[in-house]
Design a protein around this motif. Structure first.
Motif: not given
Length: 470
Positions: A461-468
């Motif tokens: 939610a804080l970093q939508p572009g981070k792939m987890i």
């Protein structure tokens, strides 16, 4: 005697399962049975009836005992028997009744959730290159070699897609592809949103990674095919045989079962899972169990090629990944989720149908012929945990696949056989990967899994572009 080579049917045969399921695993099918009967899942239903083996009821002596007749155990048994050793393969249930015959059937490179970037981070370039070659190129090739050697038809196909659910994920996929190039693997390329439509006709994605090395397979046919090869090399199989303890002595290692004891002169191999990890000395707490789910639809009203033109299987990059592929008679296999406690068939079906509707909204009338659950283990670092004791007849133990690794289990089985003969350092290299203990992790999995997912969701939610991906 029934033929031991697996035979894939033209279409499914709805039937009762021959398997005994592990605790909390279930099968559901659209054909109803009496309450005490377990329906076969898609994989068992799409194969001709196969062998059953007696339970062990006597004492034996052999060179190697293999505990667990899934992909890892069957591969280790096959490769040991091919070298002339006397090998006994035992399983507490039936061959392929657990994760090896219940997974999504996707062939992807890597060591569980460890991919090329992880290997580069943890090892020297040369060591990382060796491990990547082992878990990617060699793993895929070994399956093809076994199929050719024993004349197996495994519904094997080539090509795989990782589809980006956010534009920012393309950067992570590109870094992963570049890392693979650094390790000598040029089997991938990145495609745009428009280009991906040539592979997956869905507006859900923003591009993706095309992997020519990966692919798909019928995992239960593969499992039975490995056992077929093992039998051809004079192997002995015992089903419904529960191992109660393992004792390492000065001259050998004893494997005790409910009805007999097996003396292993050279080694014991154990494919560890949620019901057998306690057999290990000092039972390591490096894994947490979790549940995952798979469904196979009724034949679709539209041709599969209208949604998957090149027939490549797909993973996506959301936290709770979707994975799907086409299977026989125009059906769609669709799986996903990872939960700490087991969902029931109704909740699972509703979830998976919702995900299909999200990815392919035009498939409005879709319903399932098969749905089932599966149980696997994950490690903190995402890599599989491989161990070897120091006894004269050592115990080899592998666990923590985190829901990935159909091809790699087969390759590690061969690596164990090679290590028994001292041929190379492949297995020893895997044992060097460090793993953290998870205090009370197995006990608190129903709480730990939802908590971890909440924390990951907050990061996204804080970093939508981070792939987890979980």
């Amino acid at each position: 005697m029934m033929m031991s080579k697996p035979v894939i049917l033209e279409d499914v045969e709805f039937k009762r399962s021959q398997n005994t399921l592990n605790s909390a695993d279930w099968n559901w099918s659209s054909k109803h049975y009496a309450n005490h009967d377990i329906p076969a899942n898609y994989y068992e239903s799409s194969l001709a009836s196969w062998l059953s083996f007696d339970a062990l009821n006597k004492d034996l002596t052999c060179d190697v005992v293999v505990i667990g007749a899934g992909l890892l155990g069957a591969s280790a048994a096959l490769h040991l028997a091919e070298q002339g050793l006397e090998v006994v393969l035992v399983d507490k249930d039936r061959i392929g009744s657990a994760a090896s015959g219940r997974n999504g059937g996707q062939l992807t490179p890597g060591l569980a959730r460890w991919e090329a970037e992880d290997m580069i981070h943890h090892f020297s370039h040369e060591e990382a290159k060796k491990i990547w070659q082992f878990t990617a190129i060699e793993s895929m090739q070994l399956i093809d070699d076994i199929a050719d050697k024993y004349g197996l038809h495994l519904a094997r196909s080539y090509g795989h897609i990782t589809a980006a659910v956010h534009p920012g994920h393309i950067s992570s996929l590109t870094k992963g592809a570049n890392a693979r190039v650094l390790l000598g693997d040029t089997n991938t390329h990145i495609v745009s949103k428009k280009e991906l439509l040539d592979y997956v006709v869905s507006e859900t994605y923003h591009g993706g990674l095309i992997d020519r090395l990966g692919g798909q397979i019928h995992p239960l046919a593969l499992n039975r095919g490995l056992v077929h090869g093992f039998l051809k090399n004079n192997g002995s199989v015992y089903e419904n045989t529960t191992v109660t303890s393992i004792h390492e002595q000065n001259d050998c290692t004893y494997v005790n079962t409910t009805e007999g004891t097996i003396k292993a002169k050279k080694a014991v191999v154990m494919a560890v899972h949620h019901s057998s990890f306690q057999l290990l000395e000092n039972s390591p707490n490096t894994t947490i169990p979790f549940f995952t789910y798979v469904g196979v639809t009724k034949p679709l009203d539209v041709d599969l090629e209208q949604i998957l033109p090149k027939k490549y299987p797909v993973y996506d990059t959301q936290l709770q990944i979707d994975y799907y592929r086409g299977v026989s008679k125009n059906r769609l296999l669709f799986g996903g989720q990872g939960t700490g406690s087991c969902w029931n068939p109704e909740k699972t079906s509703a979830y998976l149908l919702g995900r299909i509707a999200h990815v392919f909204p035009d498939l409005k009338a879709t319903s399932f012929d098969f749905v089932w659950s599966g149980k696997t283990d994950l490690t903190v670092n995402g890599a599989v945990d491989s161990r070897k004791s120091t006894a004269k007849a050592p115990v080899y133990a592998v666990h923590g696949w985190s829901g990935h690794g159909v091809a790699q289990t087969v390759r590690i089985g061969k690596a164990i056989a090679d290590d028994v003969f001292g041929y190379n350092q492949d297995y020893d290299r895997l044992t060097q990967i460090e793993h953290k203990n998870i205090p009370l992790g197995r006990m608190f999995a129903p709480l730990a899994i939802p908590l971890a997912k909440c924390l990951y969701s907050a990061q996204i939610a804080l970093q939508p572009g981070k792939m987890i991906s979980f």
